[in-house]
Scaffold this motif. Structure first.
Motif, PDB file in Angstrom:
ATOM      1  N   THR A 227       7.982  -6.559  -0.374  1.00  0.00           N
ATOM      2  CA  THR A 227       8.508  -7.054  -1.650  1.00  0.00           C
ATOM      3  C   THR A 227       7.157  -7.895  -2.116  1.00  0.00           C
ATOM      4  N   GLU A 228       6.557  -8.463  -1.280  1.00  0.00           N
ATOM      5  CA  GLU A 228       5.354  -9.363  -1.574  1.00  0.00           C
ATOM      6  C   GLU A 228       4.268  -8.258  -2.203  1.00  0.00           C
TER       7      GLU A 228
ATOM      8  N   ASP B 125       4.651  -8.682   3.583  1.00  0.00           N
ATOM      9  CA  ASP B 125       6.032  -8.517   3.544  1.00  0.00           C
ATOM     10  C   ASP B 125       6.070  -7.331   2.184  1.00  0.00           C
TER      11      ASP B 125
ATOM     12  N   ARG C  84       5.107  -6.964  -5.633  1.00  0.00           N
ATOM     13  CA  ARG C  84       4.611  -7.854  -6.499  1.00  0.00           C
ATOM     14  C   ARG C  84       3.327  -7.922  -6.789  1.00  0.00           C
TER      15      ARG C  84
ATOM     16  N   ILE D 235      -1.252 -13.948  -2.379  1.00  0.00           N
ATOM     17  CA  ILE D 235       0.130 -13.379  -1.774  1.00  0.00           C
ATOM     18  C   ILE D 235       0.660 -14.324  -0.825  1.00  0.00           C
ATOM     19  N   ALA D 236       1.822 -14.382  -0.485  1.00  0.00           N
ATOM     20  CA  ALA D 236       2.592 -15.050   0.560  1.00  0.00           C
ATOM     21  C   ALA D 236       1.796 -14.833   1.851  1.00  0.00           C
TER      22      ALA D 236
END
Length: 395
Positions: free
Chosen positions: A187-188, A185, A191, A266-267
Motif C-alpha cells: 500500500t505504501e 508495504d 502511494r 516512505i514508511a
C-alpha cells in the motif's frame, strides 16, 4: 619553585587525553577507510573497495569490465558482482547481454577480424561500430544496491542505434532486481508511485507553460520522457527511507537523458532499523554530519567547494579520558583530526560493538590487502564519484 613548575608541566603532559576506543569502516569517494583508535593513538588504513554489511557478513561489491577492440569496432561490457569476504567465490548480481549479443553478431559478419592486443595496439579513434554499457553504483543500504545502467549501441546498421539509461535496486541476497512492493508495504509502495507520478506531471506542466529559453529547449525532448514505476533508487531523507525515481528520456541526437524526481519518503519497514544506523545525520544548518558510535562520534565537515570532507573523532563525556588540555578546561571534549576524504561519504560501519570474530577480522584484512594490490581491471565503487551529499535532516 622552578622544580615544582616543571613537575606540574610533566604531569599535565602525561595526562593529555587519549582518543576514545573506536573501530569502524567509512566509505568515501572511491575507497573504504578502516579506522582504529585507542591507547596507541589512531591508525587508518585505506583500500579501493566498497563494502556492505548484511547481518553478520561483509560483502565486497565490485564492477568488472570486459573490453575487446578491433580495427573498426569496440565492445565494452560491465558486470556487477558481490563476494562474501569470508569466501573465495563471487556472485554475479547484474549484467546486460546486449554487448555480447552485438559482439557475436559483428564477429559473424567479420570472420577474418582479429582482436587488437590491448598492450600493443591502439584502437581506432572513431570505430563505425561501438557498443558499450556502464554500471554506476549510486548507493548501498545493506543488501540493497542502487545502480544506474547506461547502454550505448552504435552500429553500421543505423536501425540498431540505441542509447538508454535506467535505475534499479538489486537485492544482494538474491542477485535479482527488486520491486517497491517487495521492499516495502504494497500500500505504501502504491502511494509513493502515485506521489511521484503527480510530481512528474507538475514538472512537465511547468515546462510546457514556462516562457524562458531553457524551458523552450526542454519542450523539444519532453515527449520522450515516460514515467517508469520500476526506475527508482533507494535513498534517505532525515534518517527515513525514501524513493527517488529516474524518468528516462531521449535527446534529439539520440543520447540518453534523465529527469531525477525529488525523493518521496516512505514508511520504514523493520529492516530499516539496521540500515539507518549506517547513514549520516546532518546538522540543521547542513554544515556537517555525523555518525555516533559506542562512546564516540565521527563528524564530517564539507569544504567550501563541496569536494572533500574533513573527518574528526570526538569522545563522548562518558568515554573521554581525564585530561588537562585547554579545551577540556573550558568544558569541551577533545577532538582528534582523522583525515580528509573525497566526497561522498555514504556508509559507516562500526565494527567494535559487538567485536568482530577473529576469523571475520582476518577475512576483512585479506579483502583490504587484495583490493590494495589489485591491478586495476576491477573497479571498486568508482561509480560513486557523481554523488553529492544533500541535506538529510537535523542532527
Amino acid at each position: 619553585m622552578m622544580a615544582t613548575m616543571t613537575a606540574m608541566a610533566c604531569t599535565a603532559r602525561a595526562r593529555v587525553a587519549e582518543p576514545p576506543t573506536a573501530e569502524f569502516l567509512v566509505a568515501a569517494g572511491d575507497s573504504t577507510y578502516w579506522v582504529r583508535s585507542g591507547v596507541d593513538g589512531v591508525r587508518i588504513r585505506r583500500a579501493p573497495i566498497l563494502l556492505t554489511r548484511v547481518e553478520n557478513r561483509f560483502y565486497e561489491i565490485f564492477i568488472a569490465d570486459d573490453v575487446v577492440d578491433f580495427d573498426d569496432a569496440a565492445f565494452a561490457s560491465a558486470r556487477l558482482y558481490a563476494r562474501d569476504v569470508a569466501q573465495t567465490d563471487s556472485v554475479l548480481l547484474f549484467a546486460d547481454s546486449t554487448v555480447s549479443i552485438e559482439a557475436a553478431r559483428w564477429r559473424r559478419a567479420h570472420p577474418q577480424a582479429a582482436p587488437l592486443d590491448a598492450e600493443a595496439d591502439a584502437p581506432a579513434g572513431n570505430p563505425t561500430t561501438s557498443v558499450s554499457d556502464d554500471i554506476e553504483i549510486v548507493d548501498v543500504h545493506g543488501p540493497w544496491i542502487t545502480l544506474t545502467h547506461l547502454l550505448d549501441v552504435d552500429v553500421t546498421d543505423s536501425t540498431r542505434h540505441r542509447h538508454t539509461g535506467r535505475r534499479m535496486v538489486i537485492d544482494l541476497r538474491t542477485g535479482q532486481r527488486t520491486s517497491l512492493a517487495a521492499m516495502f508495504d504494497p500500500t505504501e509502495a502504491a502511494r509513493v508511485v502515485a506521489t511521484a507520478q503527480a510530481a512528474f506531471g507538475r514538472l512537465t506542466d511547468s515546462i510546457r507553460t514556462a516562457s524562458d529559453q531553457r524551458a523552450a529547449t526542454a519542450r523539444v525532448t519532453l515527449p520522450s520522457f515516460r514515467f517508469d514505476s520500476t526506475s527508482f533508487g533507494l535513498t534517505a531523507v532525515a534518517q527515513s527511507p525514501a524513493i527517488a525515481f529516474m524518468v528516462p528520456g531521449t535527446a534529439l541526437d539520440g543520447a540518453a537523458l534523465a529527469l531525477n524526481l525529488p525523493p518521496v519518503v516512505i514508511a520504514a519497514p523493520a529492516w530499516w532499523t539496521a540500515t539507518q544506523a549506517t547513514r549520516p545525520v546532518w546538522a540543521k544548518d547542513s554544515s556537517s554530519f555525523h555518525w555516533r558510535g559506542a562512546g564516540y562520534t565521527v563528524v564530517a565537515r564539507p569544504d567550501s567547494s563541496g569536494e572533500t570532507l574533513a573527518l574528526t573523532l570526538h569522545a563522548t563525556a562518558a568515554s573521554a579520558a581525564p585530561a588537562t588540555t585547554p579545551a577540556t578546561a573550558r568544558g569541551t571534549t577533545p577532538v582528534w583530526p582523522l583525515l580528509t576524504v573525497p566526497m561522498p561519504a555514504y556508509e559507516w560501519l562500526p565494527i567494535d560493538v559487538p567485536p568482530l570474530p577473529m576469523a571475520l577480522r582476518d577475512a576483512l584484512a585479506r579483502a583490504f590487502d587484495a583490493a590494495s594490490a589489485h591491478d586495476g581491471t576491477v573497479q571498486a565503487a568508482v561509480a560513486l564519484r557523481r554523488l553529492r551529499p544533500t541535506r538529510r535532516g537535523g542532527a
